[in-house]
Design a protein around this motif. Structure first.
Motif, short mmCIF file in Angstrom:
data_model
loop_
_atom_site.label_atom_id
_atom_site.label_comp_id
_atom_site.label_asym_id
_atom_site.label_seq_id
_atom_site.Cartn_x
_atom_site.Cartn_y
_atom_site.Cartn_z
N ILE A 199 7.31 81.27 80.91
CA ILE A 199 6.58 81.44 82.18
C ILE A 199 5.59 82.47 82.08
CG2 ILE A 199 6.85 82.10 84.66
CD1 ILE A 199 9.70 80.89 84.71
N PHE A 200 4.46 82.45 82.37
CA PHE A 200 3.30 83.38 82.39
C PHE A 200 3.49 84.27 83.37
CE2 PHE A 200 -1.32 84.41 82.73
CZ PHE A 200 -1.21 85.34 81.66
N PHE A 201 3.58 85.61 82.96
CA PHE A 201 3.39 86.52 84.01
C PHE A 201 2.08 87.40 83.92
CE2 PHE A 201 5.17 91.25 85.32
CZ PHE A 201 4.53 91.23 86.63
N ASN A 202 1.13 87.04 85.02
CA ASN A 202 -0.27 87.85 85.04
C ASN A 202 0.04 89.05 85.57
OD1 ASN A 202 -2.66 88.44 85.84
ND2 ASN A 202 -3.41 86.13 85.51
N LEU A 203 0.18 90.09 84.89
CA LEU A 203 0.50 91.31 85.21
C LEU A 203 -0.66 91.93 86.33
CD1 LEU A 203 2.65 93.46 85.17
CD2 LEU A 203 1.10 94.68 83.42
N GLU A 204 -1.90 91.71 86.10
CA GLU A 204 -3.06 91.93 86.89
C GLU A 204 -3.13 91.35 88.31
OE1 GLU A 204 -3.22 91.16 83.50
OE2 GLU A 204 -3.37 93.04 83.11
N LYS A 205 -2.86 90.16 88.26
CA LYS A 205 -2.79 89.17 89.51
C LYS A 205 -1.45 89.43 89.99
CE LYS A 205 -6.48 85.95 88.20
NZ LYS A 205 -7.14 84.74 87.97
N GLU A 206 -0.38 89.75 89.54
CA GLU A 206 0.97 89.97 89.97
C GLU A 206 1.44 88.62 90.41
OE1 GLU A 206 0.87 92.83 93.20
OE2 GLU A 206 0.58 94.46 91.91
N GLU A 207 1.18 87.59 89.65
CA GLU A 207 1.68 86.02 89.47
C GLU A 207 2.39 85.78 88.47
OE1 GLU A 207 -2.01 84.73 92.18
OE2 GLU A 207 -2.06 84.18 90.03
N LEU A 208 3.52 84.90 88.84
CA LEU A 208 4.35 83.86 87.93
C LEU A 208 3.63 82.50 87.96
CD1 LEU A 208 7.57 85.17 88.60
CD2 LEU A 208 6.55 85.78 86.54
N THR A 209 3.12 81.85 86.72
CA THR A 209 2.52 80.80 86.56
C THR A 209 3.16 79.65 85.69
OG1 THR A 209 0.87 81.49 85.20
CG2 THR A 209 0.43 81.60 87.48
N ASN A 210 2.83 78.74 85.79
CA ASN A 210 3.25 77.50 84.94
C ASN A 210 4.74 77.43 84.94
OD1 ASN A 210 3.29 79.69 82.99
ND2 ASN A 210 4.30 78.24 81.63
N LEU A 211 5.31 77.45 86.23
CA LEU A 211 6.87 77.03 86.45
C LEU A 211 6.85 75.66 86.72
CD1 LEU A 211 6.41 80.08 87.62
CD2 LEU A 211 8.52 79.68 88.85
N SER A 212 7.81 75.07 85.78
CA SER A 212 8.15 73.76 85.76
C SER A 212 9.10 73.43 86.71
CB SER A 212 8.66 73.34 84.39
OG SER A 212 9.71 74.00 83.74
N GLU A 213 9.71 74.31 87.42
CA GLU A 213 11.01 74.10 88.37
C GLU A 213 11.11 75.62 88.85
OE1 GLU A 213 14.96 73.19 86.72
OE2 GLU A 213 14.15 73.66 84.93
N PRO A 214 11.46 75.53 90.10
CA PRO A 214 12.01 76.72 90.97
C PRO A 214 12.91 77.59 90.49
CG PRO A 214 11.89 75.04 92.36
CD PRO A 214 11.98 74.24 91.03
N LEU A 215 12.70 79.04 90.48
CA LEU A 215 13.97 79.83 89.83
C LEU A 215 14.89 80.29 90.79
CD1 LEU A 215 11.50 82.39 88.01
CD2 LEU A 215 12.84 80.69 86.84
N ASP A 216 16.09 80.45 90.44
CA ASP A 216 17.28 80.92 91.26
C ASP A 216 17.57 82.04 91.12
OD1 ASP A 216 17.96 78.06 92.01
OD2 ASP A 216 18.93 77.72 90.21
N ILE A 217 17.19 82.82 89.88
CA ILE A 217 17.56 84.19 89.55
C ILE A 217 16.63 84.67 88.56
CG2 ILE A 217 19.43 85.80 88.53
CD1 ILE A 217 21.34 83.52 89.40
N VAL A 218 16.37 85.89 88.68
CA VAL A 218 15.46 86.62 87.86
C VAL A 218 16.14 87.89 87.17
CG1 VAL A 218 13.08 87.93 87.70
CG2 VAL A 218 13.10 85.52 88.88
N ILE A 219 15.99 87.97 86.10
CA ILE A 219 16.72 89.29 85.28
C ILE A 219 15.69 90.01 84.59
CG2 ILE A 219 18.38 89.96 83.63
CD1 ILE A 219 19.92 87.29 84.28
N ASN A 220 15.44 91.24 85.07
CA ASN A 220 14.50 92.08 84.36
C ASN A 220 14.95 93.02 83.43
OD1 ASN A 220 12.12 93.51 83.58
ND2 ASN A 220 11.93 94.50 85.52
N LEU A 221 14.83 92.67 81.96
CA LEU A 221 15.33 93.88 81.16
C LEU A 221 14.02 94.55 80.11
CD1 LEU A 221 18.16 91.37 79.47
CD2 LEU A 221 18.44 93.26 81.12
N ALA A 222 12.98 94.45 80.85
CA ALA A 222 11.70 94.75 80.12
C ALA A 222 11.65 96.37 79.86
CB ALA A 222 10.39 94.28 80.62
N GLY A 223 11.16 96.78 78.64
CA GLY A 223 10.89 98.22 79.03
C GLY A 223 10.81 98.65 77.18
#
Length: 453
Positions: A199-223
């Motif tokens: 899934i593409f996260f456009n940081l500048e536009k603050e958007e998640l795009t090209n989702l093929s189906e809705p998300l139930d849960i998001v886990i953020n481990l980035a760093g």
């Protein structure tokens, strides 16, 4: 032709044991962490499909291993036979059985022929046998623990999950395990997606795009890795932006989704508590210093009123694949393991297995709030170095005093390497999570593939 067998008994039915081996991503799950192996192609099934691996033995020394599955008999056996690889011949038969007490057993039977002359073949066979014992002891332990964990779960509901930071050490392991459980997992990436599971996260536009189906849960481990490299101004900005700024923008992107998610899980660190000697539970106050301030802002960026949120204050994650243990092993194997300062500062650690089990436990039970992701048994830095050295039969004779550590590592040395972190997982314990590796000795036996005679 040389033969090898390894058998273990399991507290489950033969059907449960066999079906575990048919799960998606189980190949990734069973690769020992000390092996540098990349799964290029997962088998589609155990009946007649191929699996492909890229195996690295040393820098610039690697080979492709392609194995074909065959001779499949449901709840009885399957085989994988080498098509391309390092052996003249390799045939691995997985044999399943059960007994009258409701238990099952697995025998891994291997026939192999090394690519060596007759003179060196005996030496090669002995080395191969030692490695196989180490490998299958690890594989069978993981299999036992995974099946036990799965049986204890209160729900088998499957979710659609997006993971930011999926390319990191924790992210890769969590992705494989969640897929093994049957969840659909998408990797949240900042580059134009090349794979269907991205899934593409456009940081500048603050958007998640090209989702093929809705998300139930998001886990953020980035760093950005905190302990890799010196803390220059550029490094500190990267550490801050990759956590606080990234998390803030990710929350905004999630808020824009047409269908609201049902749970959000965000990483943090036990560095929140700072350099403290006292026992610290989740109710402990914030400490002082850059890391403490960072964690506070990181957690604040994750908080919202739209969806249930969990904060994971993660301790030192032990795995030879990366992080602190990988770095320590480099020094220990050269007999250069050292105490830092007086070595009495506590380290709150957790194995990779207990971390991903713990996150899954939180996810399945929809637990909210702050959780310390650490084992219940912190150890001193000296105890950890001595235990690792003893397990690998290496000598630890070096000691770096506090001034030397601060001179070499600067603020990183003062805030991370010399800091006391006696943190306890009170909320995990209260949620009825049972640790599989609560003590350092057994944890290292598993992670390093060693066994005391």
């Amino acid at each position: 032709m040389p033969k090898f067998e390894y058998t273990s008994e399991f507290e489950c039915s033969i059907e449960e044991l066999f079906s575990y081996h048919e799960r998606k991503a189980v190949v990734n799950r069973l690769i020992p962490p000390w092996d540098d192996v990349v799964v290029v192609k997962e088998p589609q099934n155990l009946i007649d499909s191929d699996a492909e691996f890229l195996v690295t033995l040393a820098p610039l020394v690697c080979f492709r291993w392609i194995a074909k599955h065959c001779d499949y008999v449901k709840n009885n056996q399957f085989k994988d036979i080498q098509l391309t690889g390092p052996f003249r011949r390799w045939e691995h038969t997985h044999l399943f059985g059960s007994n009258e007490y409701g238990k099952s057993y697995l025998t891994d039977r291997i026939e192999f022929e090394p690519l060596f002359s007759s003179i060196s073949r005996i030496f090669a066979e002995n080395m191969i046998r030692e490695k196989l014992i180490k490998t299958f002891r690890y594989r069978h332990t993981v299999t036992k623990n995974d099946i036990d964990f799965i049986k204890k779960q209160s729900t088998n509901k499957q979710f659609v999950i997006g993971i930011a930071g999926s390319s990191g050490v924790i992210g890769r392991e969590l992705t494989s395990f969640l897929r093994l459980l049957g969840h659909t997992v998408y990797k949240i990436v900042r580059k134009i997606p090349k794979q269907r599971d991205e899934i593409f996260f456009n940081l500048e536009k603050e958007e998640l795009t090209n989702l093929s189906e809705p998300l139930d849960i998001v886990i953020n481990l980035a760093g950005e890795p905190i302990s890799e490299g010196l803390w220059t101004d550029k490094k500190l900005k990267a550490i801050y932006d990759s956590r606080v700024v990234f998390t803030s923008k990710l929350i905004q992107a999630i808020k824009k989704l047409e269908k609201p998610i049902i749970h959000y899980i965000n990483a943090s660190a036990i560095g929140y508590y700072g350099d403290r000697k006292e026992r610290l539970s989740e109710d402990g106050s914030k400490g002082d210093g850059f890391i403490s301030d960072l964690c506070q802002k990181w957690e604040l960026a994750a908080k919202n009123d739209l969806f249930p949120t969990t904060i994971l204050r993660i301790g030192v994650v032990l795995t030879p694949k990366g992080g602190a243990l990988k770095q320590l092993l480099k020094f220990v194997n050269l007999n250069l393991g050292a105490t830092l300062g007086d070595g009495e500062q506590y380290i709150s650690w957790i194995t990779m297995d207990d971390l991903i089990y713990g996150i899954t436990h939180i996810l399945n039970n929809r637990l909210e709030g702050v959780f310390n992701m650490v084992s219940p048994s912190p150890v001193t830095q000296k105890e950890m170095m001595d235990t690792i050295s003893n397990k690998l039969r290496k000598v630890r004779i070096l000691s770096l005093n506090r001034k030397t550590v601060e001179l070499i590592y600067g603020r990183l040395g003062k805030e991370v390497l010399l800091a006391n972190n006696y943190v306890i997982p009170d909320r995990l314990n209260l949620s009825n999570y049972n640790f599989y590796f609560p003590y350092l000795e057994s944890a290292l036996d598993h992670l390093l593939g060693v066994k005391d005679e």
